[in-house]
Scaffold this motif. Structure first.
Motif, PDB file in Angstrom:
ATOM      1  N   TYR A  66      45.312  36.493  44.824  1.00  0.00           N
ATOM      2  CA  TYR A  66      45.691  37.649  44.023  1.00  0.00           C
ATOM      3  C   TYR A  66      46.657  37.287  42.897  1.00  0.00           C
ATOM      4  O   TYR A  66      46.628  37.901  41.830  1.00  0.00           O
ATOM      5  N   ARG A  69      44.393  36.161  40.105  1.00  0.00           N
ATOM      6  CA  ARG A  69      43.740  37.302  39.458  1.00  0.00           C
ATOM      7  C   ARG A  69      44.740  38.108  38.634  1.00  0.00           C
ATOM      8  O   ARG A  69      44.419  38.624  37.554  1.00  0.00           O
ATOM      9  N   TYR A  70      45.965  38.239  39.128  1.00  0.00           N
ATOM     10  CA  TYR A  70      47.017  38.935  38.384  1.00  0.00           C
ATOM     11  C   TYR A  70      47.276  38.238  37.046  1.00  0.00           C
ATOM     12  O   TYR A  70      47.386  38.886  36.001  1.00  0.00           O
ATOM     13  N   THR A  74      46.569  39.915  33.305  1.00  0.00           N
ATOM     14  CA  THR A  74      47.694  40.016  32.386  1.00  0.00           C
ATOM     15  C   THR A  74      47.328  39.452  31.016  1.00  0.00           C
ATOM     16  O   THR A  74      47.769  39.969  29.974  1.00  0.00           O
ATOM     17  N   ASP A 104      42.956  46.514  37.472  1.00  0.00           N
ATOM     18  CA  ASP A 104      43.558  45.617  36.487  1.00  0.00           C
ATOM     19  C   ASP A 104      44.638  46.254  35.627  1.00  0.00           C
ATOM     20  O   ASP A 104      45.297  45.572  34.842  1.00  0.00           O
ATOM     21  N   ASN A 121      46.228  48.588  42.429  1.00  0.00           N
ATOM     22  CA  ASN A 121      46.558  47.956  41.159  1.00  0.00           C
ATOM     23  C   ASN A 121      47.067  46.543  41.403  1.00  0.00           C
ATOM     24  O   ASN A 121      48.045  46.342  42.136  1.00  0.00           O
ATOM     25  N   LEU A 122      46.414  45.581  40.768  1.00  0.00           N
ATOM     26  CA  LEU A 122      46.772  44.163  40.921  1.00  0.00           C
ATOM     27  C   LEU A 122      48.165  43.832  40.422  1.00  0.00           C
ATOM     28  O   LEU A 122      48.729  42.811  40.805  1.00  0.00           O
ATOM     29  N   THR A 123      48.696  44.632  39.536  1.00  0.00           N
ATOM     30  CA  THR A 123      49.966  44.298  38.903  1.00  0.00           C
ATOM     31  C   THR A 123      51.167  44.794  39.699  1.00  0.00           C
ATOM     32  O   THR A 123      52.303  44.660  39.251  1.00  0.00           O
ATOM     33  N   THR A 124      50.911  45.378  40.869  1.00  0.00           N
ATOM     34  CA  THR A 124      51.990  45.877  41.717  1.00  0.00           C
ATOM     35  C   THR A 124      51.824  45.338  43.138  1.00  0.00           C
ATOM     36  O   THR A 124      50.768  44.836  43.524  1.00  0.00           O
ATOM     37  N   LEU A 136      54.964  43.637  39.781  1.00  0.00           N
ATOM     38  CA  LEU A 136      55.196  42.208  39.949  1.00  0.00           C
ATOM     39  C   LEU A 136      55.922  41.655  38.731  1.00  0.00           C
ATOM     40  O   LEU A 136      55.782  42.169  37.614  1.00  0.00           O
ATOM     41  N   PRO A 139      53.654  36.692  35.343  1.00  0.00           N
ATOM     42  CA  PRO A 139      52.980  35.623  36.096  1.00  0.00           C
ATOM     43  C   PRO A 139      53.742  34.302  36.102  1.00  0.00           C
ATOM     44  O   PRO A 139      53.784  33.604  37.126  1.00  0.00           O
ATOM     45  N   PRO A 157      49.728  42.631  48.390  1.00  0.00           N
ATOM     46  CA  PRO A 157      49.057  43.150  47.194  1.00  0.00           C
ATOM     47  C   PRO A 157      48.770  44.645  47.343  1.00  0.00           C
ATOM     48  O   PRO A 157      48.339  45.099  48.409  1.00  0.00           O
TER      49      PRO A 157
END
Length: 241
Positions: A66, A69-70, A74, A104, A121-124, A136, A139, A157
């Motif tokens: 993950y 992917r994050y 981004t 995303d 949501n991948l960003t959290t 998060l 990266p 994740p």
């Protein structure tokens, strides 16, 4: 229904609900979950990386996947489909809701605010202990797993994995919006993943119009009021000239 009638219906609709899937993000260069399983990750099954059992068995490997992917999402940028949907939201105001299966965050970055993320949501990340959700770090500064700032617990994740239920509040909001919609748009999704795919039928049962945008026929196509065989950005441009 033809294209002009679809345009007219969307233009005059007071309430519009939208469901988006991987086809919307594909134009930003983001592969689907299964397509992303290449190289080192090709030796894993999806269930090896996206289930509670996999995470509790090997959280480090799951977080490595993950985190990669994050970093990918981004770097990606919203495309015209994202911006056209944000524009449609501004036009319809409180009569609009966008439900996305994508994780995303590109809809938010494009300006969508009346939004529910059905699959997370991948960003959290979400705390395993207290349930707190937090963004998060960038990266380059991210070393998984993150710790919760509220209770210092380990965070996972913030994604809905195989075998997990969709967030109740997100699904309820989406269901209500599709039930009330004069027009629903189903964009870039195969219609194979439930309960999200069932949202189209909420609108149909209430007598609303459902317009599909997808370059390929899907499991939902036979039931649609109108289908546009175009990619997401092209189809939305045709509907919102």
């Amino acid at each position: 229904m033809n294209l002009q009638q679809a345009r007219d219906a969307l233009r005059s609709a007071r309430r519009v609900a939208v469901l988006t899937g991987a086809g919307v993000s594909a134009e930003s260069g983001i592969p689907t979950f299964r397509d992303a399983m290449s190289g080192h990750w090709s030796r894993f099954r999806p269930e090896d990386l996206a289930s509670p059992e996999a995470y509790y068995r090997d959280p480090e490997t799951v977080w490595q996947w993950y985190a990669g992917r994050y970093a990918d999402v981004t770097r990606a940028q919203p495309n015209r489909a994202h911006t056209l949907l944000a524009q449609l939201e501004r036009e319809k105001a409180e009569g609009f809701l966008l439900a996305t299966q994508n994780v995303d965050g590109l809809h938010t970055r494009a300006g969508s605010g009346r939004l529910v993320e059905l699959h997370g949501n991948l960003t959290t990340a979400r705390c395993e202990a207290c349930g707190a959700v937090a963004p998060l770090p960038s990266p380059g500064a991210f070393t998984p797993p993150p710790s919760c700032s509220a209770c210092q617990g380990r965070m996972r994740p913030n994604i809905v994995w195989f075998g997990e239920f969709l967030p109740e509040d997100a699904l309820a909001a989406a269901t209500g919006a599709f039930q009330r919609a004069d027009v629903a748009l189903i964009i870039g999704t195969s219609g194979a993943v439930y309960p999200a795919a069932g949202l189209a039928f909420e609108t149909l049962r209430e007598g609303g119009t459902v317009i599909e945008v997808n370059p390929e026929e899907t499991e939902l196509t036979p039931y649609m009021t109108f289908s546009l065989r175009q990619v997401a950005s092209g189809g939305l441009a045709s509907l919102c000239p």
